[in-house]
Design an enzyme around this catalytic site. Structure first.
Site, PDB file in Angstrom:
ATOM      1  CD  GLU A 166      -2.911  -1.116   2.362  1.00  0.00           C
ATOM      2  OE1 GLU A 166      -2.908  -0.447   2.981  1.00  0.00           O
ATOM      3  OE2 GLU A 166      -3.994  -1.993   1.928  1.00  0.00           O
ATOM      4  CD  GLU A 353      -3.920  -5.628   3.228  1.00  0.00           C
ATOM      5  OE1 GLU A 353      -4.843  -4.908   3.674  1.00  0.00           O
ATOM      6  OE2 GLU A 353      -2.800  -5.279   3.173  1.00  0.00           O
TER       7      GLU A 353
HETATM    8  C1  LIG Z   1      -8.934  10.883   8.779  1.00  0.00           C
HETATM    9  C2  LIG Z   1      -8.854  10.854   7.544  1.00  0.00           C
HETATM   10  O1  LIG Z   1      -8.617   9.190   7.101  1.00  0.00           O
HETATM   11  C3  LIG Z   1      -8.514   9.264   5.696  1.00  0.00           C
HETATM   12  C4  LIG Z   1      -8.217   7.743   5.362  1.00  0.00           C
HETATM   13  O2  LIG Z   1      -7.634   6.882   6.269  1.00  0.00           O
HETATM   14  C5  LIG Z   1      -7.536   5.783   6.059  1.00  0.00           C
HETATM   15  C6  LIG Z   1      -7.434   4.873   7.159  1.00  0.00           C
HETATM   16  C7  LIG Z   1      -7.075   3.365   6.984  1.00  0.00           C
HETATM   17  C8  LIG Z   1      -7.131   2.984   5.583  1.00  0.00           C
HETATM   18  C9  LIG Z   1      -6.897   1.274   5.337  1.00  0.00           C
HETATM   19  C10 LIG Z   1      -6.845   0.325   6.560  1.00  0.00           C
HETATM   20  N1  LIG Z   1      -6.724  -0.714   5.570  1.00  0.00           N
HETATM   21  C11 LIG Z   1      -6.565  -2.186   6.387  1.00  0.00           C
HETATM   22  C12 LIG Z   1      -4.953  -2.163   6.584  1.00  0.00           C
HETATM   23  N2  LIG Z   1      -4.519  -2.476   4.942  1.00  0.00           N
HETATM   24  C13 LIG Z   1      -3.160  -3.138   5.289  1.00  0.00           C
HETATM   25  C14 LIG Z   1      -3.207  -4.008   6.345  1.00  0.00           C
HETATM   26  O3  LIG Z   1      -2.314  -3.706   7.181  1.00  0.00           O
HETATM   27  C15 LIG Z   1      -4.865  -3.537   6.796  1.00  0.00           C
HETATM   28  O4  LIG Z   1      -4.653  -3.346   8.430  1.00  0.00           O
HETATM   29  N3  LIG Z   1      -6.822  -0.425   4.404  1.00  0.00           N
HETATM   30  N4  LIG Z   1      -6.890   0.874   4.228  1.00  0.00           N
HETATM   31  C16 LIG Z   1      -7.271   3.847   4.541  1.00  0.00           C
HETATM   32  C17 LIG Z   1      -7.591   5.101   4.797  1.00  0.00           C
END
Ligand SMILES: CCOCCOc1ccc(-c2cn(C[C@@H]3NC[C@@H](O)[C@H]3O)nn2)cc1
Length: 448
Positions: A166, A353
């Site tokens: 990611e 994922e």
């Molecule tokens: C306050 C503003 O916020 C903006 C967006 O904030 C986020 C937070 C979290 C994610 C997020 C978390 N995950 C799951 C993880 N993927 C890898 C693995 O380690 C999982 O735990 N995918 N995307 C996206 C965006």
């Protein structure tokens, strides 16, 4: 009732990551990571949670592998903690760190489970962060040196490698939005970091080829989908910018050797000046063997001038949401996979994922996570639609094998098909585990 049946060679698996499950942060010679620092800085993580113990998989990996074996998965995606291999980021290799991962990998292989290794899943050695982290070009070569040690040590045991998990989260979520480690809020820095990450990816792929490592290598971008609220061009363009921010910003340099010009222009208008050195784009544009795609959720959105970075706003249409508040949007999964095929052709794709947050607890020895089963049914149907549309899907790995440390949400948000009691560390297979086990055994499921 419809039977959803998958190709005979479909690889089923599950995924985790080092900082989220291992614990044992002060054992085995491990050095400090940026997530140790970030999680122990008050206000960054819900309830002040951290990865000190997590699921204690460092000590319980044999039990975890038995859970995987009963599940019937063919591949297990895990990540290596860079600070276990290089406690100081560079310099002397920590043999105890290598030994831990040999033990894990040997246990997997002994149980006929293929290891899929993510080299970087966010736990950067703190010492490197102290020198600028990914904002410092020197971190690129430190990463390649770490990868080289891993390639030489595990060549032959690990046949599938992922450079970065990611890159949008590593760069923009962590250095512009600032909700993940190290918590910067600087668009210029975040954009430059996104470039350094891609150069690190490309140089690592080069090293992989130079060492003639037996296996495949790829990268795992996270994706999202924004469905335009109307067919007005401004709505379509706004949604396209957000999707591209996660996907094409990273995958166009890898597959086409250049950034999307409309995104370069957009960032330039925001005052970003990207430092690209001679040869960088050629290095990034190394052929890779597969893409790992991470997908969780999508939204409906429309253009709104001067709203956030990319001039769009969500439109609330009351989609059902999971317990973390993300809309359940399987249509977006199908559409983003078709977009990848349209962009990059028949590149092999593993879903590295996909999963959902439901915080059901254990009641009388059982976890009735019906929401997660429904999410899996909807998203595996979307995946089947993509396969039927010619998308070259090679495998599906659910996030996650077990409940774990969900970054800024700490332990409050549960993504596992196995429940973890964080006090006793007892594992309990959820109803979704048994549903997924049956789906793997059949290679099909019934859509009611
Ligand atoms: C306050 C503003 O916020 C903006 C967006 O904030 C986020 C937070 C979290 C994610 C997020 C978390 N995950 C799951 C993880 N993927 C890898 C693995 O380690 C999982 O735990 N995918 N995307 C996206 C965006």
């Amino acid at each position: 009732m419809t039977i959803i049946e998958f190709p005979k060679d479909m690889k089923w698996g599950a995924a985790t990551a080092s900082y989220q499950i291992e614990g044992a942060v002060n054992e085995g010679g491990r050095g400090v990571s940026i997530w140790d620092t970030f999680s122990k800085t008050p206000g960054n993580v819900v309830n002040g949670d951290n990865g000190d113990v997590a699921c204690d998989s460092y000590h319980r990996y044999k039990e975890d592998v038995q859970i995987m074996k009963e599940l019937g998965i063919k591949v297990y995606r895990f990540s290596v903690a860079w600070p276990r291999i290089f406690p100081n980021g560079t310099g002397e290799v920590n043999k105890e760190g290598l030994e831990y991962y040999h033990n894990l990998i040997d246990e997997l292989l002994a149980n006929d489970i293929e290891p899929m290794c993510t080299l970087y899943h966010w736990d950067l050695p703190q010492i490197l962060q102290d020198k600028g982290g990914w904002g410092n070009r020197e971190t690129i070569d430190a990463f390649v040196a770490y990868a080289e040690v891993m390639f030489k040590e595990f060549s032959g045991k690990i046949k599938q490698w992922i450079t970065l998990n990611e890159p949008w989260c590593i760069s923009f979520l962590s250095n512009y939005i600032g909700v993940h480690a190290p918590g910067n809020k600087d668009l210029q820095l975040a954009t430059q970091i996104s470039h350094h990450l891609l150069v690190a990816h490309g140089k690592t792929v080069q090293k992989f080829r130079d060492l003639n490592v037996d296996g495949e290598i790829g990268i795992a971008p996270n994706t999202t989908w924004l469905e335009p609220y109307s067919n007005r061009q401004q709505d379509i363009d706004a949604c396209n910018r957000e999707i591209a921010w996660y996907l094409e910003w990273f995958m166009d340099p890898v597959f086409k050797g250049s950034y999307p010009q409309f995104m370069l222009d957009w960032f330039a208008n925001k005052g970003v000046h990207l430092e690209i050195e001679d040869g960088d784009m050629e290095v990034i544009h190394q052929p890779i063997d597969f893409i790992g795609i991470n997908y969780y959720t999508g939204h409906v959105a429309r253009y709104k001038e001067n709203e956030s970075l990319l001039d769009w706003e969500l439109v609330e249409l009351n989609y059902e949401r999971t317990d973390i508040g993300w809309p359940i949007f399987p249509e977006g999964f199908y559409k983003v996979l078709c977009r990848i095929k349209d962009n990059y052709g028949d590149v092999p794709i593993y879903i590295t994922e996909n999963g959902s947050c439901y915080n059901n607890e254990v009641e009388n020895g059982r976890v009735k996570d019906v929401g997660r089963i429904s999410y899996l049914e909807q998203h595996l149907t979307a995946l089947h639609r993509a396969i039927s549309s010619g998308v070259n899907i090679k495998g599906y790995l659910t996030w996650s094998l077990m409940d774990n440390f969900e970054w800024a949400e700490g332990y409050t948000m549960r993504f596992g098909i196995v429940h973890v009691n964080y006090r006793t560390l007892e594992r309990t297979k959820k109803d979704s585990y048994y549903w997924f086990k049956q789906t793997i055994a059949n290679n099909w499921f019934e859509n009611k």
